[in-house]
Scaffold this motif. Structure first.
Motif, mmCIF file in Angstrom:
data_model
loop_
_atom_site.group_PDB
_atom_site.id
_atom_site.type_symbol
_atom_site.label_atom_id
_atom_site.label_comp_id
_atom_site.label_asym_id
_atom_site.label_seq_id
_atom_site.Cartn_x
_atom_site.Cartn_y
_atom_site.Cartn_z
ATOM 1 N N GLN A 149 65.240 32.357 70.186
ATOM 2 C CA GLN A 149 64.275 31.264 70.029
ATOM 3 C C GLN A 149 64.069 30.874 68.569
ATOM 4 O OE1 GLN A 149 63.581 34.040 72.203
ATOM 5 N NE2 GLN A 149 64.521 32.681 73.725
ATOM 6 N N GLY A 150 64.753 31.549 67.656
ATOM 7 C CA GLY A 150 64.635 31.225 66.237
ATOM 8 C C GLY A 150 63.488 31.920 65.540
ATOM 9 N N GLN A 151 62.786 32.826 66.226
ATOM 10 C CA GLN A 151 61.688 33.571 65.614
ATOM 11 C C GLN A 151 62.238 34.783 64.857
ATOM 12 O OE1 GLN A 151 59.431 30.973 66.189
ATOM 13 N NE2 GLN A 151 57.958 32.648 66.156
ATOM 14 N N ILE A 152 61.603 35.121 63.753
ATOM 15 C CA ILE A 152 62.072 36.221 62.920
ATOM 16 C C ILE A 152 61.697 37.557 63.556
ATOM 17 C CG2 ILE A 152 61.888 37.344 60.667
ATOM 18 C CD1 ILE A 152 61.269 34.605 59.464
ATOM 19 N N THR A 153 62.694 38.392 63.797
ATOM 20 C CA THR A 153 62.460 39.731 64.343
ATOM 21 C C THR A 153 62.540 40.811 63.267
ATOM 22 O OG1 THR A 153 64.809 39.971 64.894
ATOM 23 C CG2 THR A 153 63.351 39.084 66.601
ATOM 24 N N ALA A 154 63.135 40.470 62.127
ATOM 25 C CA ALA A 154 63.249 41.408 61.007
ATOM 26 C C ALA A 154 63.635 40.637 59.759
ATOM 27 C CB ALA A 154 64.285 42.495 61.304
ATOM 28 N N LEU A 155 63.399 41.233 58.616
ATOM 29 C CA LEU A 155 63.905 40.713 57.354
ATOM 30 C C LEU A 155 64.934 41.695 56.820
ATOM 31 C CD1 LEU A 155 60.794 39.336 55.411
ATOM 32 C CD2 LEU A 155 62.515 38.047 56.696
ATOM 33 N N ARG A 156 66.095 41.182 56.500
ATOM 34 C CA ARG A 156 67.171 42.005 55.923
ATOM 35 C C ARG A 156 67.103 41.870 54.402
ATOM 36 N NH1 ARG A 156 72.315 41.012 58.964
ATOM 37 N NH2 ARG A 156 71.171 42.414 60.376
ATOM 38 N N PHE A 157 66.622 42.919 53.749
ATOM 39 C CA PHE A 157 66.544 42.922 52.293
ATOM 40 C C PHE A 157 67.888 43.334 51.714
ATOM 41 C CE2 PHE A 157 62.110 43.225 53.562
ATOM 42 C CZ PHE A 157 61.536 42.271 52.747
ATOM 43 N N VAL A 158 68.319 42.617 50.700
ATOM 44 C CA VAL A 158 69.655 42.759 50.138
ATOM 45 C C VAL A 158 69.544 43.292 48.712
ATOM 46 C CG1 VAL A 158 71.806 41.553 49.612
ATOM 47 C CG2 VAL A 158 70.410 40.815 51.557
ATOM 48 N N PHE A 159 70.289 44.356 48.430
ATOM 49 C CA PHE A 159 70.240 45.010 47.113
ATOM 50 C C PHE A 159 71.635 45.025 46.499
ATOM 51 C CE2 PHE A 159 67.077 46.923 49.948
ATOM 52 C CZ PHE A 159 65.916 46.658 49.250
ATOM 53 N N PRO A 160 71.828 44.304 45.396
ATOM 54 C CA PRO A 160 73.147 44.280 44.752
ATOM 55 C C PRO A 160 73.486 45.636 44.138
ATOM 56 C CG PRO A 160 71.513 43.174 43.390
ATOM 57 C CD PRO A 160 70.837 43.494 44.680
ATOM 58 N N PRO A 161 74.763 45.864 43.843
ATOM 59 C CA PRO A 161 75.157 47.111 43.183
ATOM 60 C C PRO A 161 74.306 47.388 41.936
ATOM 61 C CG PRO A 161 77.097 45.879 43.832
ATOM 62 C CD PRO A 161 75.923 44.980 44.105
ATOM 63 N N TYR A 162 74.015 48.632 41.719
ATOM 64 C CA TYR A 162 73.219 49.152 40.608
ATOM 65 C C TYR A 162 71.714 49.168 40.893
ATOM 66 C CZ TYR A 162 77.446 48.499 37.760
ATOM 67 O OH TYR A 162 78.725 48.537 37.273
ATOM 68 N N GLN A 163 71.218 48.375 41.868
ATOM 69 C CA GLN A 163 69.765 48.365 42.076
ATOM 70 C C GLN A 163 69.288 49.634 42.760
ATOM 71 O OE1 GLN A 163 68.014 44.842 43.796
ATOM 72 N NE2 GLN A 163 66.057 45.842 44.180
ATOM 73 N N VAL A 164 69.956 50.052 43.828
ATOM 74 C CA VAL A 164 69.535 51.257 44.549
ATOM 75 C C VAL A 164 70.665 52.269 44.674
ATOM 76 C CG1 VAL A 164 67.727 50.070 45.850
ATOM 77 C CG2 VAL A 164 70.051 50.178 46.779
ATOM 78 N N GLY A 165 71.757 52.027 43.974
ATOM 79 C CA GLY A 165 72.891 52.942 44.030
ATOM 80 C C GLY A 165 73.947 52.528 43.030
ATOM 81 N N PRO A 166 74.965 53.345 42.840
ATOM 82 C CA PRO A 166 76.018 53.026 41.870
ATOM 83 C C PRO A 166 76.863 51.846 42.331
ATOM 84 C CG PRO A 166 76.613 54.964 43.156
ATOM 85 C CD PRO A 166 75.196 54.632 43.526
ATOM 86 N N TYR A 167 77.670 51.343 41.414
ATOM 87 C CA TYR A 167 78.528 50.193 41.713
ATOM 88 C C TYR A 167 79.429 50.482 42.904
ATOM 89 C CZ TYR A 167 81.965 46.461 41.029
ATOM 90 O OH TYR A 167 82.791 45.381 41.215
ATOM 91 N N SER A 168 79.889 51.720 43.018
ATOM 92 C CA SER A 168 80.812 52.080 44.094
ATOM 93 C C SER A 168 80.185 51.956 45.475
ATOM 94 C CB SER A 168 81.322 53.515 43.893
ATOM 95 O OG SER A 168 80.226 54.430 43.845
ATOM 96 N N ASP A 169 78.857 51.969 45.562
ATOM 97 C CA ASP A 169 78.183 51.818 46.859
ATOM 98 C C ASP A 169 78.141 50.369 47.325
ATOM 99 O OD1 ASP A 169 77.786 54.511 47.001
ATOM 100 O OD2 ASP A 169 75.637 54.467 46.595
ATOM 101 N N GLY A 170 78.437 49.437 46.423
ATOM 102 C CA GLY A 170 78.448 48.032 46.785
ATOM 103 C C GLY A 170 77.057 47.488 47.083
ATOM 104 N N THR A 171 77.037 46.306 47.710
ATOM 105 C CA THR A 171 75.771 45.687 48.109
ATOM 106 C C THR A 171 75.236 46.409 49.342
ATOM 107 O OG1 THR A 171 76.431 43.525 47.257
ATOM 108 C CG2 THR A 171 74.676 43.555 48.900
ATOM 109 N N GLN A 172 73.945 46.754 49.299
ATOM 110 C CA GLN A 172 73.331 47.458 50.416
ATOM 111 C C GLN A 172 72.219 46.614 51.029
ATOM 112 O OE1 GLN A 172 72.861 51.807 50.068
ATOM 113 N NE2 GLN A 172 73.267 51.575 47.884
ATOM 114 N N THR A 173 71.989 46.817 52.314
ATOM 115 C CA THR A 173 70.940 46.077 53.011
ATOM 116 C C THR A 173 70.116 47.024 53.879
ATOM 117 O OG1 THR A 173 72.295 45.576 54.968
ATOM 118 C CG2 THR A 173 72.405 44.036 53.124
#
Length: 287
Positions: free
Chosen positions: A240-264
């Motif tokens: 129905q287009g209603q939000i059931t969750a928000l997917r937060f996106v973390f680029p490399p280095y924010q919550v892990g090393p570059y090798s972990d890539g982008t995390q959500t």
């Protein structure tokens, strides 16, 4: 009316009578003319908890870019039909222009030198969602200006067509208490994910504990209870287009090393609902 020219023919009394008729007619017209209506406030009918639509932006034409030179390679691509949302198109254009400007600054710094490997900007915008209430665009890519690898470029744009503006983290959840709840949930998910991955590796107990501590520090630093740490997000919706969750996106280095890539991490609407600003509560699924 030729009152002055006929004054002698009418005589003094007739002239006064004619002048009175003219003045009376003028007064009647003035009385019939409606007074200027008071200016209407276009936002007066809006509910108190709903923001007024932003002023429409001028049309912005988005064109893909492919450029090659000995010093730099540039590739930028946009989704189709985004120009129908001028404000959103401008936001994408501004992001790409800023990314390209930083690349050009690095190229200018080379002077007459040519790099061993051309500097590079690779940026792709994709439409993730389009409904009556939400349009979501992702931006992913990298900018290489020397070194072992490029600088990640990660951004999300959530457009509200009815209000003609971007939905930002700080307006969606306006207080620290709300971000504390999001922070706790996201940090727990990331720590559990790291612990599962590291436990599967063949590591000495001491090395495992040190790796877990190091990962926990990065997660804590990148998920503090601040809107800035959660500025990149994309809605997950039901049929129905209603939000059931928000997917937060973390680029490399924010919550892990570059090798972990982008995390959500997906945060459910049930956790978010008590903290969402009233103006946006209708975007979320109930229950």
């Amino acid at each position: 009316m030729k009152i002055a020219g006929n004054r002698r023919a009418l005589g003094y009394g007739g002239w006064v009578l004619a002048l009175g008729v003219v003045l009376l007619a003028g007064c009647k017209r003035d009385a019939e003319a409606p007074a200027d209506a008071p200016a209407q406030d276009p936002t007066a009918a809006l509910p108190e908890n709903v923001d007024a639509p932003a002023a429409p932006e001028a049309p912005v034409e988005l064109r893909d870019v492919i450029e090659n030179s000995p010093k730099a390679v540039i590739g930028i691509s946009y989704p189709q039909d985004v120009s129908q949302y001028p404000g959103l198109a401008k936001a994408l254009s501004d992001y790409a222009t800023a990314a390209r400007g930083e690349l050009q600054q690095a190229v200018d710094g080379l002077g007459n030198d040519t790099p061993t490997m051309p500097y590079e900007l690779s940026l792709s915008f994709e439409k993730l969602l389009e409904t009556r209430q939400l349009v979501v665009i992702s931006a992913d890519g990298s900018r290489y200006t020397g070194g072992a690898h490029g600088e990640p470029l990660v951004a999300r744009f959530v457009w509200l067509p009815e209000q003609q503006k971007l939905l930002t983290a700080e307006t969606l959840i306006p207080d620290t208490k709300g971000w504390a709840a999001v922070s706790d949930y996201v940090a727990d998910q990331l720590r559990e994910r790291v612990a599962t991955r590291l436990s599967a590796e063949d590591m000495e107990p001491g090395q495992l504990q040190e790796s877990l501590r190091s990962a926990s520090r990065m997660i804590a630093d990148g998920t503090g209870a601040s809107a800035d740490n959660f500025s990149q997000f994309q809605p997950v919706t039901d049929p129905q287009g209603q939000i059931t969750a928000l997917r937060f996106v973390f680029p490399p280095y924010q919550v892990g090393p570059y090798s972990d890539g982008t995390q959500t991490v997906d945060v459910p609407a049930s956790l978010l609902a008590p903290h969402v600003a009233p103006a946006y509560a209708g975007l979320f699924a109930k229950g």
